[in-house]
Enzyme design. Structure first.
Site, PDB file in Angstrom:
ATOM      1  CD  GLU A   1      -2.713  -1.397  -0.033  1.00 40.14           C
ATOM      2  OE1 GLU A   1      -2.984  -0.398  -0.730  1.00 40.14           O
ATOM      3  OE2 GLU A   1      -3.073  -2.547  -0.351  1.00 40.14           O
TER       4      GLU A   1
ATOM      5  CB  CYS B   1      -1.418   6.987   2.743  1.00 39.44           C
ATOM      6  SG  CYS B   1      -2.620   6.050   3.671  1.00 39.44           S
TER       7      CYS B   1
HETATM    8  N1  LIG Z   1      -1.519   3.308   1.115  1.00 37.40           N
HETATM    9  C1  LIG Z   1      -1.419   3.163   2.421  1.00 37.40           C
HETATM   10  O1  LIG Z   1      -2.148   2.416   3.060  1.00 37.40           O
HETATM   11  C2  LIG Z   1      -0.364   3.941   3.157  1.00 37.40           C
HETATM   12  C3  LIG Z   1      -0.423   4.019   4.544  1.00 37.40           C
HETATM   13  C4  LIG Z   1       0.575   4.732   5.216  1.00 37.40           C
HETATM   14  C5  LIG Z   1       1.576   5.371   4.506  1.00 37.40           C
HETATM   15  N2  LIG Z   1       1.595   5.295   3.161  1.00 37.40           N
HETATM   16  C6  LIG Z   1       2.640   5.984   2.367  1.00 37.40           C
HETATM   17  O2  LIG Z   1       3.869   5.900   3.061  1.00 37.40           O
HETATM   18  C7  LIG Z   1       4.680   7.027   2.772  1.00 37.40           C
HETATM   19  C8  LIG Z   1       5.186   7.623   4.073  1.00 37.40           C
HETATM   20  O3  LIG Z   1       5.844   6.661   4.830  1.00 37.40           O
HETATM   21  P1  LIG Z   1       7.428   6.552   4.874  1.00 37.40           P
HETATM   22  O4  LIG Z   1       8.026   7.918   4.737  1.00 37.40           O
HETATM   23  O5  LIG Z   1       7.758   5.750   6.073  1.00 37.40           O
HETATM   24  O6  LIG Z   1       7.719   5.731   3.530  1.00 37.40           O
HETATM   25  P2  LIG Z   1       9.124   5.227   2.958  1.00 37.40           P
HETATM   26  O7  LIG Z   1       8.860   4.556   1.661  1.00 37.40           O
HETATM   27  O8  LIG Z   1      10.130   6.300   2.990  1.00 37.40           O
HETATM   28  O9  LIG Z   1       9.607   4.148   4.033  1.00 37.40           O
HETATM   29  C9  LIG Z   1       8.884   2.956   4.310  1.00 37.40           C
HETATM   30  C10 LIG Z   1       9.875   1.943   4.873  1.00 37.40           C
HETATM   31  O10 LIG Z   1      10.799   1.572   3.837  1.00 37.40           O
HETATM   32  C11 LIG Z   1      12.129   1.778   4.277  1.00 37.40           C
HETATM   33  N3  LIG Z   1      12.932   2.132   3.095  1.00 37.40           N
HETATM   34  C12 LIG Z   1      13.042   3.350   2.512  1.00 37.40           C
HETATM   35  N4  LIG Z   1      13.833   3.252   1.408  1.00 37.40           N
HETATM   36  C13 LIG Z   1      14.211   1.950   1.311  1.00 37.40           C
HETATM   37  C14 LIG Z   1      15.008   1.207   0.386  1.00 37.40           C
HETATM   38  N5  LIG Z   1      15.600   1.792  -0.655  1.00 37.40           N
HETATM   39  N6  LIG Z   1      15.164  -0.117   0.591  1.00 37.40           N
HETATM   40  C15 LIG Z   1      14.559  -0.733   1.635  1.00 37.40           C
HETATM   41  N7  LIG Z   1      13.815  -0.077   2.547  1.00 37.40           N
HETATM   42  C16 LIG Z   1      13.632   1.237   2.380  1.00 37.40           C
HETATM   43  C17 LIG Z   1      12.033   2.855   5.333  1.00 37.40           C
HETATM   44  O11 LIG Z   1      13.133   2.826   6.200  1.00 37.40           O
HETATM   45  C18 LIG Z   1      10.725   2.497   6.020  1.00 37.40           C
HETATM   46  O12 LIG Z   1      10.920   1.484   6.975  1.00 37.40           O
HETATM   47  C19 LIG Z   1       3.793   7.976   1.992  1.00 37.40           C
HETATM   48  O13 LIG Z   1       4.098   7.864   0.629  1.00 37.40           O
HETATM   49  C20 LIG Z   1       2.385   7.453   2.274  1.00 37.40           C
HETATM   50  O14 LIG Z   1       1.437   7.769   1.294  1.00 37.40           O
HETATM   51  C21 LIG Z   1       0.663   4.575   2.471  1.00 37.40           C
HETATM   52  N1  LIG Z   2      -6.433   4.498   7.761  1.00 38.23           N
HETATM   53  C1  LIG Z   2      -5.948   5.825   7.574  1.00 38.23           C
HETATM   54  C2  LIG Z   2      -4.875   5.895   6.517  1.00 38.23           C
HETATM   55  C3  LIG Z   2      -3.579   5.438   6.877  1.00 38.23           C
HETATM   56  C4  LIG Z   2      -2.562   5.965   5.950  1.00 38.23           C
HETATM   57  O1  LIG Z   2      -1.614   6.580   6.301  1.00 38.23           O
HETATM   58  C5  LIG Z   2      -7.052   6.727   7.064  1.00 38.23           C
HETATM   59  O2  LIG Z   2      -7.989   6.252   6.437  1.00 38.23           O
HETATM   60  O3  LIG Z   2      -6.932   7.915   7.252  1.00 38.23           O
END
Ligand SMILES: NC(=O)c1ccc[n+]([C@@H]2O[C@H](COP(=O)([O-])OP(=O)(O)OC[C@H]3O[C@@H](n4cnc5c(N)ncnc54)[C@H](O)[C@@H]3O)[C@@H](O)[C@H]2O)c1
Ligand SMILES: N[C@@H](CCC=O)C(=O)O
Length: 543
Positions: free
Chosen positions: A293, A327
């Site tokens: 996600e 997100c």
């Molecule tokens: N769609 C969803 O359900 C959802 C929910 C929450 C957050 N998000 C998304 O997450 C992002 C924010 O979270 P974040 O800043 O922690 O994301 P991120 O992608 O920077 O990091 C996620 C994880 O991946 C690791 N990581 C980063 N680069 C890496 C690499 N090259 N190789 C291996 N691991 C690596 C990080 O250390 C962390 O543990 C936003 O884009 C947000 O939209 C999506």
């Molecule tokens: N479940 C949360 C989304 C989590 C993503 O970062 C919402 O619906 O706001």
């Protein structure tokens, strides 16, 4: 092994506490905040149940008071990642054999511990480590985390009970085996509940995991890991391995035993890891299951029939709660010319009441963004808008990182529907508004659908039902979670299963059976009660 003689009762969502002035829960939470702020933790790796200290350390700080160090943590090197793979594979044998109800009972106990004994400590750890106000922490961990655990136990009963027909003389069964190999859980900073669930949904289905937590969520994630252990999670079922993601990803994706990858985070990281898995494909014992996600460019679309105050409130809550670091956060809005003047002035009135600051002051609605790189990136985008002839910053726009990473709730208005901040994800308290001609409703819906690569959440505001139907149709694939007359954030486990498609992920709906099923590897078993002794069929009797 996985028979379903027992089914967990359908739970209710964990009630969200309000922390109102003078309440007992507020006093308890203040106590927990005070306790944690006066301690300094040392966070080790936990591999095969053993605490491992590498001596290569980093610091965890409060984003709203970054000189305050909450913990030092140990970082894994290549050797520790290999140890974690070995530990996960060793634990897999026993864990996969354990009846699912026994596994689920451990998770049920973890949920209970978090909802009761550790409730305030968990909330306080999220507030301090991830800079959430009391309410934002409450809806994440404890509440959503507990909901994931309890509802998944309930859904798993249905999965295991789903069995095929058996004709006369035959017994057919489906054995919901876990994946053959370990699951890599790579988790984001913004929701402790999500980090927990990325491990616990595969774990419930009999898998073992390697958990690479985000460094900026390490504090609450480590507390949750300790609670899992107290709940009775056997050694090696979850291996907690903080460190550098890229190093870990390289070692893990090269392992022939990688059975699954469970990810939430940015689209760029997911694409990178998927690429690494693709490059190593020939080396795996099975095709790894990939569930991710990822990012969003979530919208609020307003029809001319909408009441303006509802829209203004949805924008303020949807875009600025948790500093826009969901997100699902509203980060673009399409507003008809006829309503923009009123909506703009109502947003202004609301923002004048919003206070920003330290999470320990409960009058603050808005706190800090997660870290310095994030602060710098958001401010660079705001500066870009300030200097562009296509955009104007109408509210906010200032930031200060001297004490904490504070950025004012910011509203940009643009005349270009494809302006940078209308189409790219910006993980912070910034929303961009495109004001459209009232007569161009359908045309603008198409723009909304096509101008950003993401498809996570979105909402339509209208009183006119036909306008809602048109939006539902035109925006069919623009959001995996679609809201009518509501902000696009705040999905609740079991009520709005969560996830999006296009560049927003694989849409395997966290908080539903659809996600759990991905962590099983079904064996279909046919048993013939009295096998035939004659190879011939009746048609062979005559020419
Ligand atoms: N769609 C969803 O359900 C959802 C929910 C929450 C957050 N998000 C998304 O997450 C992002 C924010 O979270 P974040 O800043 O922690 O994301 P991120 O992608 O920077 O990091 C996620 C994880 O991946 C690791 N990581 C980063 N680069 C890496 C690499 N090259 N190789 C291996 N691991 C690596 C990080 O250390 C962390 O543990 C936003 O884009 C947000 O939209 C999506
Ligand atoms: N479940 C949360 C989304 C989590 C993503 O970062 C919402 O619906 O706001």
């Amino acid at each position: 092994m996985n028979n379903a003689l027992f089914k967990f009762q359908k739970p209710c969502n964990e009630p969200v506490k309000g922390y109102a002035p003078g309440s007992e829960e507020k006093a308890e939470l203040k106590k927990a905040l005070h306790r944690l702020a006066s301690e300094k933790w040392e966070i080790p790796l936990v591999i095969g149940g053993r605490e491992v200290r590498t001596g290569d350390t980093g610091e965890v700080v409060m984003p709203h008071d970054h000189r305050h160090v909450l913990a030092t943590y140990h970082k894994a090197g290549e050797k520790e990642v290999r140890m974690a793979i070995e530990a996960a594979m060793k634990a897999h044998r026993e864990w996969a054999r354990m009846p699912w109800v026994e596994r689920a009972s451990i998770l049920q106990r973890a949920a209970e511990l978090i909802a009761t004994k550790y409730r305030y400590l968990v909330n306080a750890s999220v507030m301090l480590g991830q800079s959430k106000n009391p309410f934002q922490a409450e809806i994440d961990a404890p509440c959503e985390l507990v909901d994931f655990l309890r509802f998944n136990n309930f859904f798993a009963g249905d999965i295991y009970a789903d069995q095929p027909c058996s004709e006369k003389g035959v017994i057919n069964r489906m054995e919901y085996r876990p994946l053959e190999g370990f699951v890599f859980a790579l988790t984001p900073f913004n929701f402790t509940a999500i980090a927990s669930n990325l491990n616990m949904s595969p774990v419930l289905m009999g898998n073992t995991t390697i958990w690479k937590p985000s460094t900026t969520a390490l504090y609450s994630n480590y507390l949750v890991m300790q609670i899992f252990r107290e709940a009775g999670l056997p050694d090696g079922v979850v291996n907690f391995v903080p460190g550098q993601g890229s190093l870990m990803g390289k070692v893990i994706t090269a392992s022939p035993d990688l059975g699954g990858f469970h990810f939430t985070g940015s689209t760029a990281t997911f694409n990178y890891l998927w690429g690494q898995i693709g490059a190593n494909l020939a080396g795996y014992k099975s095709y790894p299951r990939i569930v991710g996600e990822t990012g969003g460019k979530d919208f609020i679309f307003v029809h001319p029939s909408s009441p303006t105050t509802e829209v203004a409130a949805a924008i303020v809550r949807g875009a600025f709660e948790y500093q826009g670091q969901k997100c699902s956060a509203a980060s673009r809005a399409y507003i008809p010319k006829s309503l923009w003047g009123s909506i703009r002035s109502e947003i202004g009135d609301m923002l004048r009441e919003v206070k920003m600051g330290d999470v320990r002051d409960f009058t603050n609605l808005v706190n800090a963004v997660i870290d310095e790189p994030s602060f710098d990136n958001i401010m660079a985008n705001i500066e870009y808008a300030k200097h562009s002839s296509d955009a104007e910053v109408v509210f906010g726009g200032r930031g200060d990182k001297s004490v904490g990473y504070f950025i004012e709730p910011t509203v940009i208005v643009t005349t270009d529907p494809k302006f940078k901040t209308m189409v790219e994800e910006l993980f912070g308290p910034v929303i961009t508004v495109f004001v459209y001609d009232d007569a161009k409703y359908e045309e603008t819906l198409d723009l909304c659908d096509a101008s950003s690569p993401y498809a996570l959440t979105g909402s339509i505001f209208a009183r006119d039902r036909a306008a809602i139907t048109t939006a539902m149709e035109r925006l069919r694939y623009a959001a995996g979670n679609f809201y009518i007359n509501d902000k696009p954030t705040g999905a609740v486990v079991s009520q709005q299963p969560f996830g999006g498609s296009r560049a927003s992920g694989t849409n395997d709906k966290a908080g539903s059976a659809l996600n759990l099923i991905r962590w099983t590897n079904v064996r279909a078993i046919k048993e013939t009660l009295v096998p035939p002794t004659d190879f011939r069929y009746p048609f062979l009797g005559e020419k």
